[in-house]
Design an enzyme around this catalytic site. Structure first.
Site, PDB file in Angstrom:
ATOM      1  N   SER A 128       9.986  42.235  23.845  1.00 42.96           N
ATOM      2  CA  SER A 128      11.040  41.353  23.352  1.00 42.96           C
ATOM      3  C   SER A 128      12.036  41.064  24.472  1.00 42.96           C
ATOM      4  CB  SER A 128      11.730  41.956  22.134  1.00 42.96           C
ATOM      5  OG  SER A 128      12.190  43.233  22.428  1.00 42.96           O
ATOM      6  N   ASP A 173       5.094  41.546  31.993  1.00 43.85           N
ATOM      7  CA  ASP A 173       5.622  41.078  30.708  1.00 43.85           C
ATOM      8  C   ASP A 173       6.218  39.676  30.824  1.00 43.85           C
ATOM      9  OD1 ASP A 173       4.951  43.666  30.155  1.00 43.85           O
ATOM     10  OD2 ASP A 173       7.011  44.393  29.959  1.00 43.85           O
TER      11      ASP A 173
HETATM   12  C1  GLA Z   1       6.106  47.861  30.785  1.00 43.12           C
HETATM   13  C2  GLA Z   1       6.571  47.107  32.032  1.00 43.12           C
HETATM   14  C3  GLA Z   1       5.419  46.349  32.679  1.00 43.12           C
HETATM   15  C4  GLA Z   1       4.213  47.265  32.910  1.00 43.12           C
HETATM   16  C5  GLA Z   1       3.870  48.045  31.641  1.00 43.12           C
HETATM   17  C6  GLA Z   1       2.794  49.075  31.863  1.00 43.12           C
HETATM   18  O1  GLA Z   1       5.707  46.937  29.802  1.00 43.12           O
HETATM   19  O2  GLA Z   1       7.595  46.208  31.711  1.00 43.12           O
HETATM   20  O3  GLA Z   1       5.848  45.760  33.886  1.00 43.12           O
HETATM   21  O4  GLA Z   1       4.433  48.123  33.988  1.00 43.12           O
HETATM   22  O5  GLA Z   1       5.011  48.706  31.109  1.00 43.12           O
HETATM   23  O6  GLA Z   1       1.588  48.465  32.167  1.00 43.12           O
END
Ligand code: GLA
Length: 387
Positions: A128, A173
């Site tokens: 989010s 993300d």
């Molecule tokens: C979180 C982080 C990502 C990634 C994942 C694990 O979501 O924001 O950048 O490192 O963990 O894959």
């Protein structure tokens, strides 16, 4: 809330004006495979969800940005002629962080009123925060004509999180939120940022997200600890081989050099990263060939490596995955995202989805006392303007 309701809420908060109202959206994400590889220059394979964050925007002729959300009873504002300050642990640090990054690039916005509305389950680890950052960056870029391309907006959003919010996340993300495409997963090389949109041909299968509903207490500090363990493993290897990231090594090279990493924990962390890159590559190959069984097995192996070598799963995620694997129609099941709570992702035969939700929910509740939530994921587009 639908578009009309959002606009109504907006005008009831900020009043009417002759300036136009615009509506933007950026999604959350689920990662299918390639976990804790992004900040190690490796491969990830996430997709954008149809739920995410909506943002209603209107220019306001003042030298301030006002923030409101339909999710909490909290409003705030920042003055455009003053430095941006962090506001405790508030959600507004995500959008203000983005404004701060734009300012560093000499992109000054004018006064705007903003209303956010998110439909991603809170604290589920479905990004989010990245969706709030991306929708802010995307909307400001459109409204003020800054001319950044999507990849630049992705980086601005990641920088907001790293520099302003203070979470040292990788790029996955924000990338998934900005670049997603309906019915496609995104195969990203986090070192070169080359990517490919891969059609998700899951004939007769569904992607089920299950939320542990466990509070992710110390997640940020443990996340940062994993990052520094990987960096320290890179340092150890560098005494013999000049590498930039762990992902510069294939498995044979790693096996030949791993004796240089004296700390056994760091060695296991590094092994996860390198084997996970292999699994991600093999999984994409399997998907392209329509071999979903192999794809599912690689998801299972990914979870096991995150549990044993990377140690980011915990009782709740492990229990959900164990219960999922008991169901006959489950092709594969693993944790998704950072871990330490949050969600699992499973590929399940369509006709078994109901059984899956019922039985996994029951088994999980019996063993942990917690109630899981289930979502049949729909894979949607990245950041977009709606109105
Ligand atoms: C979180 C982080 C990502 C990634 C994942 C694990 O979501 O924001 O950048 O490192 O963990 O894959």
């Amino acid at each position: 809330m639908n578009t009309d309701q959002l606009k109504e809420t907006f005008t009831s908060l900020y009043g009417t004006s002759e300036n136009e109202i615009h509506l933007y959206f950026s999604p959350g994400r689920v990662n299918l495979i390639g976990e804790h590889t992004d900040y190690n220059g490796g491969y990830v394979f996430p997709c954008a969800l149809t739920f995410g964050t909506y943002l209603v925007v209107r220019k306001n002729k003042q030298r301030l940005v006002r923030f409101a959300t339909t999710n909490f009873d909290h409003r705030s504002e920042v003055k455009l002629d003053e430095p941006f300050e962090k506001e405790g642990k508030s959600w507004i640090n995500y959008p203000v962080g983005v404004l701060n990054e734009l300012r560093k690039k000499a992109k000054e916005i004018e006064g705007v009123d903003l209303l956010y509305s998110g439909d991603i389950p809170n604290g589920a680890g479905l990004s989010s925060s990245a969706s709030i950052e991306m929708v802010t960056a995307f909307a400001m870029n459109e409204i003020f004509g800054f001319g950044f391309d999507r990849m630049e907006l992705v980086k601005i959003s990641q920088n907001a999180e790293n520099n302003f919010v203070g979470v040292n996340c990788g790029i996955m993300d924000q990338f998934a939120s900005g670049m997603g495409a309906a019915d496609h997963a995104l195969f990203l090389n986090c070192d070169t940022l080359d990517y490919e949109r891969v059609p998700l041909k899951l004939e007769g299968m569904k992607i089920i997200i299950a939320n542990t509903n466990k509070r992710r207490g110390l997640a940020d500090s443990k996340y940062n600890e994993r990052r520094s363990q990987c960096e320290s493993a890179v340092e150890a290897i560098r005494s013999e081989k000049k590498i930039k990231h762990l992902s510069d090594l294939n498995l044979d090279e790693f096996n030949a050099l791993s004796h240089l990493i004296s700390d056994e924990t760091e060695k296991r962390r590094a092994r996860h990263v390198i084997t996970e890159n292999n699994r991600a590559l093999n999984a994409i190959e399997a998907l392209n060939q329509g071999d979903l069984e192999s794809f599912g097995q690689l998801m299972n192996q990914s979870h096991d490596s995150l549990r044993d070598d990377y140690e980011v799963t915990g009782k709740e995620l492990d229990t959900l995955v164990e219960e999922a694997r008991k169901i006959e129609g489950t092709i594969g099941s693993r944790m998704t995202g950072a871990g330490f709570g949050g969600c699992t992702v499973s590929i399940v035969k369509e006709e078994q989805v109901e059984t899956f939700i019922r039985e996994v929910g029951k088994g999980y509740n019996e063993r942990t006392g917690l109630k899981a939530d289930f979502y049949v994921a729909e894979i949607g587009d990245g950041s977009k303007q709606i109105v």
